[in-house]
Design an enzyme around this catalytic site. Structure first.
Site, short mmCIF file in Angstrom:
data_model
loop_
_atom_site.label_atom_id
_atom_site.label_comp_id
_atom_site.label_asym_id
_atom_site.label_seq_id
_atom_site.Cartn_x
_atom_site.Cartn_y
_atom_site.Cartn_z
N CYS A 37 0.83 -1.21 0.00
CA CYS A 37 0.00 0.00 0.00
C CYS A 37 0.86 1.26 0.00
O CYS A 37 0.34 2.37 -0.03
CB CYS A 37 -0.92 0.03 1.21
SG CYS A 37 -1.98 -1.40 1.30
N ASP A 39 2.89 2.40 2.42
CA ASP A 39 3.40 2.93 3.69
C ASP A 39 3.44 1.91 4.82
O ASP A 39 2.51 1.14 5.01
CB ASP A 39 2.69 4.22 4.14
CG ASP A 39 1.23 4.27 3.76
OD1 ASP A 39 0.60 3.21 3.71
OD2 ASP A 39 0.73 5.38 3.51
N CYS A 63 5.40 8.22 2.13
CA CYS A 63 5.54 9.55 1.57
C CYS A 63 5.97 10.54 2.66
O CYS A 63 6.07 10.18 3.84
CB CYS A 63 4.23 10.00 0.94
SG CYS A 63 2.89 10.08 2.12
N CYS A 106 -2.34 9.02 6.38
CA CYS A 106 -1.02 8.95 7.03
C CYS A 106 -1.15 9.20 8.53
O CYS A 106 -0.47 8.55 9.34
CB CYS A 106 -0.08 10.00 6.44
SG CYS A 106 0.26 9.75 4.70
#
Lengths: 131, 412
Positions: A37, A39, A63, A106
């Site tokens: 995915c 992360d 990211c 995130c």
């Protein structure tokens, strides 16, 4: 996409990067996300006998927002009790870093990482108490 | 006229995204300028000098475009770009011949404007076969042969892929199509001016060209439509019957002149430029592979345009990496850079695993790239990948000998 200064600062100068001894009794490790995915966060906490988080370390594959979110939470959890740390919400992280909507996941992952680390620590302690 | 157009140096990051677009060459802009003002005539005004002057310029451009691909000028239809050319080729031919044949063959790694047009044709009742590609990004000719039936109207296969730069075996595909009287369309947006193309030698029936991928401006392109054996198509844009009725609308003289000039320059400089880019590409790639472990080239190395590299930097996520190399303009196959949150469908089609697809960068070099720039870029990328690997839990696991695939990840 323009990122906030805080986010960029955490990305460029991440705090508390590193690893702790996973097997150690006073260390809790949370590993969340998935490489497929894009992360993965590893967050570790070191907890005193009185249940205070005295240190935290992280490593993140992801990211800039993912790296910054995890860097930020390592700063936040230090000095907190496990219960206090468990109350950190993804919205706090997202607000602090001014995450754009597509990057909210995130902050969710960072919240999951703390929870996972706390759970891991508690599981270890529970096992020890049972012995 | 004095040379008034130059590329001005600005405080901007280094441009390494030549597959996305190329700057118009100053010589191209120079050639265009008079046609905005003093030579402003409508090329279709046949009754006066302004019109004649513009028409002459357009016809010169048409000849320049044709020359680049070994075609006859009459076979060149001017369009707004490769997306329109691809639409016109696929929909136009499909519509014209639909009573006779209803099968189209294309490839899963085509540009979205071909794939989406094919989806549209499926809704109109066409059967479309989407060929898969091998690990190196090239099609398997045997698979193509097996897909061909007596109902196959057209094969549409791109000459050069926009993400991984691989060159498909166009000549072989052309021969196979011609032998079976199947039309062969190729999207040459990334190929024209980058590799030698000859529509007769390669048995190409339709070819799409984009201006802004070969140092002409945006908003102009061309479609080659073969006259012998004749390819017929229905127009998408109806009107005054320009472009042999296949594409109505007043031709934009300055843009046509720009595309023509760009094609002439590309044809003249192709050999030398290919050599120069190959030298720069090799220098860059050698530096990267010497400076970093576990990098993977996506797509075939040999059958590839020299201006493209697509590299996976294992254990470092592409978007995170791009944020660290802000002084370089590249693109990534990472999900995070696309609206869909899915990693590149081209890399997935190659069988690149999702975790590696997330770590890819596309580096595109071109006419204005310097040796200094590629050296600097390679150093920056090596430094940043090294830094981010120190931050990566996956890199840590790999160093400890833990197989990442052995872990049960909670996919989110």
């Amino acid at each position: 996409m323009a990122y906030s200064d805080k986010l960029v600062d955490h990305y460029e100068n991440p705090r508390n990067v590193g690893a702790m001894e996973k097997g150690s009794e006073d260390v809790g490790t949370g590993l969340v996300g998935a490489p497929a995915c894009g992360d993965v966060m590893k967050l570790q906490i070191k907890v005193t006998e009185d249940g205070i988080i005295e240190d935290a370390k992280f490593k993140t594959f992801g990211c800039g927002s993912a790296i910054a979110s995890s860097s930020l939470v390592t700063e936040w959890v230090k000095g907190k009790t496990l219960d206090e740390a468990g109350e950190i919400k993804n919205t706090h992280i997202a607000d602090e870093l001014a995450l754009p909507p597509v990057k909210i996941h995130c902050s969710v992952l960072a919240e999951d990482a703390i929870k996972a680390a706390i759970t891991d620590y508690k599981t270890k302690r529970g096992k020890k108490a049972a012995e | 006229m004095p040379n008034t157009v130059t590329l001005k140096k600005r405080e901007m990051p280094i441009y390494l995204d030549y597959q996305a677009t190329t700057p118009a060459d100053p010589r191209v802009v120079e050639a265009m300028l008079p046609y905005f003002s003093e030579k402003f005539g409508n090329p279709h005004s046949s009754s006066h000098a302004y019109g004649w002057e513009a028409e002459e310029a357009v016809e010169k451009a048409r000849a320049q475009i044709a020359s680049l691909i070994g075609a006859d000028p009459k076979e060149i239809i001017i369009t707004s770009g490769a997306t329109e050319s691809n639409n016109l080729a696929l929909k136009g031919v499909a519509s014209f011949y639909k009573e006779k044949k209803n099968h189209i063959i294309t490839v899963v790694t085509e540009h979205k404007c071909v794939l989406d047009t094919c989806r549209h044709l499926e809704q109109e009742g066409f059967d479309v076969t989407y060929l898969s590609v091998q690990e190196n990004g090239l099609i398997d000719l045997k698979q193509l042969e097996e897909a061909m039936t007596d109902k196959t109207l057209m094969v549409s296969i791109m000459a050069v892929n926009n993400e991984i730069g691989v060159i498909q075996p166009i000549k072989e595909i052309g021969a196979m199509c011609r032998a079976r009287k199947i039309f062969f369309h190729t999207d040459a947006a990334q190929a024209a001016g980058k590799i030698p193309l000859d529509v007769n030698e390669m048995n190409i029936d339709l070819m799409s060209i984009s201006g802004h991928k070969l140092y002409a401006p945006m908003g102009i392109g061309a479609l080659f439509v073969r006259k012998r054996p004749r390819v017929r198509l229905h127009a998408s844009i109806n009107g005054g019957g320009q472009e042999r009725g296949m594409r109505s609308g007043t031709l934009p003289t300055p843009l046509c002149v720009g595309l023509g000039e760009a094609c002439e320059l590309a044809e003249k400089e192709l050999g030398a430029e290919t050599e120069r880019l190959r030298m720069l590409r090799d220098k860059f790639y050698d530096k990267i592979t010497c400076g970093l472990k576990e990098t993977y080239l996506n797509g075939d190395f040999e059958n590839r345009v020299p201006g493209n590299l697509n590299i996976s930097f294992a254990y470092v996520e592409g978007e995170g990496l791009m944020m660290g190399i802000k002084d370089l303009c590249v693109s990534s196959g990472s999900a995070c850079t696309s609206a869909s949150l899915e990693p590149s469908y081209v890399l997935r089609a190659l069988g690149v695993e999702e975790e590696l697809a997330h770590t890819s960068l596309r580096i595109g070099i071109g006419r204005f790239t310097t040796e200094e720039e590629v050296t600097y870029a390679a150093d920056r990328i090596i430094a940043e990948v090294t830094r981010l690997r120190e931050l990566s839990p996956l890199w840590e696991m790999a160093q400890e000998g833990i197989d990442i695939k052995s872990i049960e990840w909670a996919e989110h």
